[in-house]
Design a protein around this motif. Structure first.
Motif, PDB file in Angstrom:
ATOM      1  N   MET A  30       0.904  -1.233   0.123  1.00 20.11           N
ATOM      2  CA  MET A  30       0.070  -0.057   0.035  1.00 20.11           C
ATOM      3  C   MET A  30       0.813   1.243   0.221  1.00 20.11           C
ATOM      4  O   MET A  30       2.053   1.458   0.350  1.00 20.11           O
ATOM      5  CB  MET A  30      -0.961   0.000   1.348  1.00 20.11           C
ATOM      6  N   ARG A  31       0.470   2.128  -0.723  1.00 18.67           N
ATOM      7  CA  ARG A  31       1.177   3.663  -0.680  1.00 18.67           C
ATOM      8  C   ARG A  31       1.048   4.205   0.453  1.00 18.67           C
ATOM      9  O   ARG A  31      -0.335   4.383   1.045  1.00 18.67           O
ATOM     10  CB  ARG A  31       0.934   4.201  -2.016  1.00 18.67           C
ATOM     11  N   GLY A  32       1.800   5.051   0.972  1.00 19.55           N
ATOM     12  CA  GLY A  32       1.845   5.813   2.183  1.00 19.55           C
ATOM     13  C   GLY A  32       2.057   7.325   1.847  1.00 19.55           C
ATOM     14  O   GLY A  32       2.353   7.554   0.544  1.00 19.55           O
ATOM     15  N   HIS A  33       2.515   8.071   2.775  1.00 20.73           N
ATOM     16  CA  HIS A  33       2.966   9.588   2.503  1.00 20.73           C
ATOM     17  C   HIS A  33       4.236   9.416   1.686  1.00 20.73           C
ATOM     18  O   HIS A  33       5.033   8.748   1.805  1.00 20.73           O
ATOM     19  CB  HIS A  33       3.210  10.278   3.787  1.00 20.73           C
ATOM     20  N   LYS A  55       2.844  -3.854   5.092  1.00 27.65           N
ATOM     21  CA  LYS A  55       2.697  -3.608   3.947  1.00 27.65           C
ATOM     22  C   LYS A  55       2.594  -2.085   3.542  1.00 27.65           C
ATOM     23  O   LYS A  55       2.131  -1.745   2.278  1.00 27.65           O
ATOM     24  CB  LYS A  55       1.541  -4.309   3.429  1.00 27.65           C
ATOM     25  N   LEU A  56       2.936  -1.226   4.245  1.00 28.90           N
ATOM     26  CA  LEU A  56       2.702   0.135   3.978  1.00 28.90           C
ATOM     27  C   LEU A  56       4.186   0.763   3.652  1.00 28.90           C
ATOM     28  O   LEU A  56       4.985   0.652   4.346  1.00 28.90           O
ATOM     29  CB  LEU A  56       2.182   1.146   5.160  1.00 28.90           C
ATOM     30  N   ILE A  57       4.139   1.489   2.254  1.00 26.15           N
ATOM     31  CA  ILE A  57       5.521   2.277   1.863  1.00 26.15           C
ATOM     32  C   ILE A  57       5.240   3.457   1.905  1.00 26.15           C
ATOM     33  O   ILE A  57       4.340   4.234   1.481  1.00 26.15           O
ATOM     34  CB  ILE A  57       5.831   1.650   0.511  1.00 26.15           C
ATOM     35  N   THR A  58       6.050   4.349   2.918  1.00 27.29           N
ATOM     36  CA  THR A  58       6.208   5.652   2.874  1.00 27.29           C
ATOM     37  C   THR A  58       7.647   6.188   2.452  1.00 27.29           C
ATOM     38  O   THR A  58       8.638   5.531   2.528  1.00 27.29           O
ATOM     39  CB  THR A  58       5.817   6.305   4.140  1.00 27.29           C
TER      40      THR A  58
END
Length: 287
Positions: A30-33, A55-58
Motif C-alpha cells: 500500500m502507498r503511504g505519504h 505492507k505500507l510504503i512511505t
C-alpha cells in the motif's frame, strides 16, 4: 525493481529514493505519504528515505523540519529566558519550552521551586547555552515541552555541535554513544548532534547524586590535543556521511571511525571528495 530492492523491502531496511523512482508493486504493498500509484506501481513523489511498516510504503522527505514525539531525545539551544521558563531552539517549526519546574535544581531533585530560583534562572541556563533534554508533552498550540530531570540530561560542555537533516537520525535503543577514542556522541532526533570529550557518569554526581556546580557550569574542562583531534575526526565523518545522506547509527559511526584510522593523512583530508566517496562505499558494502 531489481532483486536487491525487493530484498530491502522484505527486510524492512532504509534506502534513499528520488521523485519518480518505482519502489514496488501496488498489488503487493500500500502507498503511504510521499508516494503515489501509477501503472500498478508505487512511485516516490519526493526525495527521501523509504520506510516499510508491514505492507505500507512511505517516503520521509529529506528537507523537512523535525516532527517531535513524546519521549524523543533532543539537543537544543537556549534562545530566551522568560519568567519561569526558557525558550529552546529544537530545530522544529517553533521554539520548544523548558519550564523551571522541569529541571533539576540544587538542594534536591524533588524540592519545590521557589521565587529565589526564578530570580537566578540565568545561573542555570542562559541565552546561547546548549542542552540535551527529552520531549515531555505538547502544549495546545503544538509547542513541545522539554524536561531535564535526569542526570543524563542538562547543559552541554566540552564539545562541538553538528547539524544534520533530522531524517538521518534513526530511533535507537540509546542515543548516547561512546566511541573507543574517548569521544561521546549524543544523537538528537531533531538533527542536532553533540560531539564531546568523554565524561564518566561519576563526574556528574556529588554526594547526593547531583552536583549542581558541574551540571550548570559554563566552563569547559581542559581537553588534550589527542581528544581534540578525535572530536574533529568524528565531526568530519558525520559531515561526510550526512552529505551523502547515510542514516546515522551507532554501528555506522563506529565503522566509519575504524575506517578513518586506517587512512593516511590529516583529519581534514576526510572532507576531500575522494575520501568521502571511499568512506561511503565502505559503509554501504558493510550495510
Amino acid at each position: 525493481m531489481d532483486a536487491d530492492d525487493e530484498d530491502f523491502l522484505e527486510t524492512g531496511g532504509l534506502k534513499m529514493t528520488w521523485p519518480g523512482e518505482s519502489l514496488t508493486s501496488a498489488q503487493a504493498y500500500m502507498r503511504g505519504h510521499g508516494t503515489y500509484v501509477d501503472n500498478e506501481e508505487v512511485i516516490a513523489s519526493v526525495s527521501g528515505l523509504v520506510e516499510r511498516v508491514n505492507k505500507l510504503i512511505t517516503v520521509r522527505a529529506v528537507r523537512t523540519r523535525y516532527n517531535p514525539e513524546v519521549g524523543d531525545l533532543v539537543v537544543g539551544r537556549i534562545t530566551e529566558v522568560q519568567p519561569r521558563r526558557w525558550k529552546v531552539d529544537g530545530n522544529s517549526r517553533q521554539d520548544a519550552v523548558l519550564m523551571l519546574s522541569s529541571v533539576n535544581l540544587p538542594g534536591g531533585v524533588q524540592r519545590r521551586k521557589l521565587e529565589s530560583d526564578e530570580l537566578q534562572m540565568r545561573t542555570f541556563f542562559e541565552e546561547g547555552d546548549l542542552l540535551v533534554a527529552e520531549v515531555q508533552a505538547f502544549f495546545g498550540d503544538g509547542t513541545m515541552s522539554l524536561h531535564t530531570r535526569s542526570l543524563s540530561y542538562g547543559k552541554l560542555r566540552n564539545g562541538q555541535l553538528v547539524t544534520v537533516p533530522p531524517i538521518l537520525i534513526r530511533r535507537l535503543k540509546s542515543h548516547f554513544i561512546t566511541l573507543p577514542c574517548g569521544v561521546d556522541l549524543i544523537l538528537g532526533l531533531n538533527g542536532y548532534i553533540w560531539v564531546s570529550k568523554h565524561v564518566k557518569d561519576s563526574e556528574r554526581e556529588g554526594e547526593d547524586g547531583f552536583d549542581a556546580e558541574a551540571v550548570y557550569s559554563n566552563k569547559n574542562d581542559e581537553i588534550d590535543d589527542s581528544t581534540r583531534m578525535a572530536i574533529s575526526r568524528v565531526t568530519n565523518l558525520i559531515n561526510v556521511l550526512a552529505a551523502h545522506y547515510i542514516p546515522l547509527t551507532d554501528t555506522v559511526l563506529l565503522d566509519a571511525y575504524e575506517w578513518s584510522l586506517e587512512q593516511e593523512g590529516d583529519v581534514k583530508d576526510l572532507l576531500q571528495e575522494d575520501a568521502g566517496d571511499a568512506l561511503v562505499a565502505t559503509i554501504l558494502a558493510k550495510g
